[in-house]
Every structure is written in structure tokens, then in C-alpha cells.
Design a protein around this motif. Sequence first.
Motif, mmCIF file in Angstrom:
data_model
loop_
_atom_site.group_PDB
_atom_site.id
_atom_site.type_symbol
_atom_site.label_atom_id
_atom_site.label_comp_id
_atom_site.label_asym_id
_atom_site.label_seq_id
_atom_site.Cartn_x
_atom_site.Cartn_y
_atom_site.Cartn_z
ATOM 1 N N UNK A 6 0.620 -1.224 -0.457
ATOM 2 C CA UNK A 6 -0.122 0.245 0.434
ATOM 3 C C UNK A 6 0.692 1.305 0.014
ATOM 4 N N UNK A 7 0.143 2.522 -0.454
ATOM 5 C CA UNK A 7 0.696 3.713 -0.355
ATOM 6 C C UNK A 7 0.957 4.455 1.162
ATOM 7 N N UNK A 8 1.492 5.497 1.633
ATOM 8 C CA UNK A 8 1.562 6.164 2.596
ATOM 9 C C UNK A 8 0.458 6.731 2.655
ATOM 10 N N UNK A 28 6.997 5.301 5.927
ATOM 11 C CA UNK A 28 6.987 6.351 6.323
ATOM 12 C C UNK A 28 6.428 7.249 5.041
ATOM 13 N N UNK A 29 6.086 8.729 6.066
ATOM 14 C CA UNK A 29 5.640 9.865 5.249
ATOM 15 C C UNK A 29 6.712 10.262 3.639
ATOM 16 N N UNK A 30 7.903 9.896 3.536
ATOM 17 C CA UNK A 30 9.050 9.637 2.338
ATOM 18 C C UNK A 30 8.831 8.928 1.516
ATOM 19 N N UNK A 31 7.290 7.841 1.469
ATOM 20 C CA UNK A 31 7.259 6.840 1.024
ATOM 21 C C UNK A 31 8.092 5.774 0.488
ATOM 22 N N UNK A 32 9.140 5.495 2.141
ATOM 23 C CA UNK A 32 10.272 4.674 1.876
ATOM 24 C C UNK A 32 9.434 3.892 2.823
ATOM 25 N N UNK A 33 9.864 2.674 2.655
ATOM 26 C CA UNK A 33 9.622 1.351 2.529
ATOM 27 C C UNK A 33 10.460 0.232 3.180
ATOM 28 N N UNK A 57 3.133 -0.825 6.834
ATOM 29 C CA UNK A 57 2.876 -1.660 5.329
ATOM 30 C C UNK A 57 2.759 -2.616 4.630
ATOM 31 N N UNK A 58 1.182 -3.650 4.979
ATOM 32 C CA UNK A 58 0.461 -4.711 4.058
ATOM 33 C C UNK A 58 0.338 -4.250 3.181
ATOM 34 N N UNK A 59 0.769 -5.958 2.207
ATOM 35 C CA UNK A 59 -0.107 -5.666 0.974
ATOM 36 C C UNK A 59 -1.209 -5.286 0.561
ATOM 37 N N UNK A 60 -1.444 -5.068 -0.488
ATOM 38 C CA UNK A 60 -2.514 -5.222 -1.110
ATOM 39 C C UNK A 60 -3.655 -5.743 -0.668
ATOM 40 N N UNK A 61 -3.186 -7.239 -0.471
ATOM 41 C CA UNK A 61 -3.987 -8.302 -0.534
ATOM 42 C C UNK A 61 -4.207 -8.254 1.358
ATOM 43 N N UNK A 62 -3.439 -8.385 1.626
ATOM 44 C CA UNK A 62 -3.740 -8.104 3.521
ATOM 45 C C UNK A 62 -4.437 -7.328 3.897
#
Length: 129
Positions: A6-8, A28-33, A57-62
Motif C-alpha cells: 500500500x501507499x503512505x 514512512x512519510x517519504x514513501x520509504x518501505x 505497510x501490508x500488501x494490497x492482498x492483506x
Amino acid sequence: MTEEFIIFETAKLLKEKGFDWKCERTIDCNEIIRKYDYPQSMSCCTEINGELVEFLCPTLYVVQKWLREAKNIHICIYNCACGYGYEISKADNGTHIASSTYKGTNDGGEWDAYEEALEAGIQEALKLI
């Protein structure tokens, strides 16, 4: 095949709506995973001046599964000549809640990628909670 996260913006919405499944990644707020060796809970996420700046930050599926199991919301992705769209319904009985008709980012009012439509559907579903 790669896992899609997912995105931030979606991560923030998830936190607001009570998502509490443990995840191996944060964003985080800089989109760093960031990846961890063991699953994390929200308590691990970074705060600055009392405000969260890092989220699970889960996956879209989760997230799609969490919405189905914890919130009784099913997101179905469909495709058509214009691209991909979503339908949102109650998971237990199929009652229609919302759809993406003409809400997409491409010229046909849909999304060019399945994952883009799923992310948009997830965000819409979270706003409905």
C-alpha cells in the motif's frame, strides 16, 4: 511476480480505521518501505512530536483480506475495455455499497492496472468505515 504494498496515504487511513495485523514492513512519510525480520505492530512505528510519521505497510492482498474478515467489506476488481475498476459490497451477503464508475485516472474513467484499481477501492472502502 512481486508483492504490491500500500501507499503512505492508505497506510494512514488503515491506522485511523483500526488495522492491527502485524506486518513485516513499515512505510514512512517519504514513501520509504522498511523491512523487518519479524512482524511489527503499530507500537513500533515512529512518532515525531507525538505525531506518527511511520505506519504499518501490508500488501494490497492483506488489506483486502482484513477488510473482508474484520469489516465485512469485499472489494471486487473487474476489467473492461477502459481498464480496471472496483465494486464494493458486503462480504456476507453481496449487498452493493459502491463502485468506481468514472472515478479512475485514465481517459475512460478506470485505472490502467489492477493494483491501481485495488488501491483506489481499498481507500474508498476505508472512507466508508
